[in-house]
Design an enzyme around this catalytic site. Structure first.
Site, PDB file in Angstrom:
ATOM      1  N   ASP A 220       0.838  -1.205   0.000  1.00 49.84           N
ATOM      2  CA  ASP A 220       0.000   0.000   0.000  1.00 49.84           C
ATOM      3  C   ASP A 220       0.870   1.250   0.000  1.00 49.84           C
ATOM      4  O   ASP A 220       0.662   2.191  -0.782  1.00 49.84           O
ATOM      5  CB  ASP A 220      -1.001  -0.008   1.170  1.00 49.84           C
ATOM      6  N   ASP A 248       0.846  -1.236 -13.935  1.00 46.04           N
ATOM      7  CA  ASP A 248      -0.077  -0.293 -14.596  1.00 46.04           C
ATOM      8  C   ASP A 248      -0.009   1.074 -13.920  1.00 46.04           C
ATOM      9  O   ASP A 248      -0.094   2.116 -14.579  1.00 46.04           O
ATOM     10  CB  ASP A 248      -1.522  -0.804 -14.568  1.00 46.04           C
TER      11      ASP A 248
END
Ligand code: NAD
Ligand code: IPM
Ligand code: MN
Length: 367
Positions: A220, A248
């Site tokens: 995260d 991505d």
């Protein structure tokens, strides 16, 4: 002369358009630098399903296994989204990766200075980014068991063995040795057992590479740092799904997903594919960015065919053409917007010039 057999899997959506440009680059390089490249094209993904009822037809897999390298466009699209899992284009790709033994997926992310303004992020943040994501590709949630789906429950399992982690970790450390000697291992060891094993294994392997610095980050926080301080990173080592997502995300640094190439290594035959998907809404319009596919062809030259000079030449041609302002419509910072085919033509013309310091006679480019 050695014959290099390259299996070409254009796939679906924009796959065939971008792969056409990449193959034409390889053909040019083969011709001008006297290499015998033999191309064999096979259906894969949705195209494989339409041809034979199987997204990875036996004949396609056999051709891949018998070749020097595989170049793949992209698979998938809305027409096949409702099929049972084993018939979906994506499941064919996962079977192919597994069959080829590709456990290490290298996804380099470098920023082209000429297009620094294509990124939605501020230029002072992205400028100078040069990182390599090493994504574990043969394990984790993609392949774990138990795995099931019924009306009210879906199950996937993230499982890693120490040898699976160790082999991809070694790839990351070897790569870091050739770069800036920093490995950032990304996991979720504060929650997941599979990540605790991952972290312990990375630390154990790190002892064999005292010249390389290792650090650990939770996924995260890594996702945040990737877009706030991308120049910090050198080699980012991570498991399969985290690597899929982070790559991505990293694409926004360069301004387009269409840029990013990848090399999947570890088995007897390397697999090369752009990071992007089949972008169905762009298909057939001559607007898809072919650079992810062309740069994947450069990685194929480097890693499978061991043609480093040719790989560098192709990468230099890409950089120079972008440097002149050319780009497809996804590149907001490009001053000269051109189509897929013209961008490919210009890159090939530049390759030819770099080979011979001349102009390629049979090529007439642009308006
Ligand atoms: P996508 O990567 O196809 O597209 C995401 C976004 O990026 C879209 O806005 C698209 O227009 C844009 N984009 C992607 N490639 C581009 C290019 N070369 N030039 C310009 N713009 C580009 O992802 P998605 O829309 O989530 O998925 C579409 C299909 O592709 C799905 O079926 C998915 O499963 C499949 N997919 C396949 C692969 C692969 O074959 N390796 C990878 C990712 C997604
Ligand atoms: C990728 C894609 C694939 C993946 C899908 C299409 C199976 O997203 O290559 O990044 O998740 O690995
Ligand atoms: Mn992906």
């Amino acid at each position: 002369m050695t014959t290099h057999r390259i299996t070409v899997l254009p796939g679906d959506g924009i796959g065939p358009e971008v792969i056409r440009e990449a193959v034409a680059c390889l053909e040019l390089i083969g011709r001008e630098r006297q290499h015998d490249f033999v191309f064999e094209t096979h259906p894969m993904g949705g195209a494989g399903f339409e041809a034979s009822g199987d997204p990875l037809p036996d004949s396609t897999l056999a051709a891949c296994m018998a070749s020097s390298a595989v170049l793949l466009g992209a698979v998938g699209g809305p027409s096949w989204d409702k099929l049972p899992a084993h018939q979906r284009p994506e499941s064919g790709l996962l079977r192919l990766r597994k069959a080829l033994g590709c456990y290490a997926n290298l996804r380099p992310v470098a920023i082209f200075e000429a297009l620094v303004d294509s990124s939605p992020l501020k230029s002072h943040i992205v400028r100078g980014t040069d990182l390599l994501i090493v994504r574990e590709l043969a394990g984790g949630l993609y392949y774990g068991h138990p795995r099931s789906l019924d009306a009210d429950r879906g199950v996937n399992t993230m499982a890693y063995s120490a040898p699976e982690v160790e082999r991809v970790t070694r790839v990351a450390f070897e790569a870091a040795r050739q770069r800036r000697k920093l490995v950032t291992s990304v996991d979720k060891a504060n929650v997941l057992e599979a990540s605790r094993l991952w972290r312990a294994t990375v630390d154990r392997v790190a002892a064999d590479y005292p010249d390389v610095k290792v650090e650990h980050q939770y996924v995260d926080s890594a996702a945040m740092l990737l877009v706030t301080n991308p120049t910090h990173f050198d080699v980012v080592l991570t498991e399969n799904l985290f690597g899929d997502i982070l790559s991505d995300e990293a694409a926004v640094l360069g301004g387009s997903l269409g840029f990013l190439p990848s090399a999947s290594l570890g088995g007897p035959v390397g697999l090369y594919e752009p990071v992007h998907g089949s972008a169905p809404s762009l298909a057939g319009q001559d607007v898809a960015n072919p650079i992810g596919a062309i740069a994947s062809a450069a990685l194929l030259l480097r890693h499978s065919l061991k043609l480093e000079a040719e790989a560098s030449l192709l990468e230099q041609a890409i950089t120079e053409v972008l440097g002149e302002g050319y780009g497809t419509p996804d590149l907001k910072g490009a001053s000269r917007t051109v189509g897929t085919a013209e961008l490919g033509d210009r890159i090939r013309e530049r390759c030819y010039q770099l080979c011979w310091h001349g102009t390629m006679p049979e090529l007439v480019v642009g308006p």
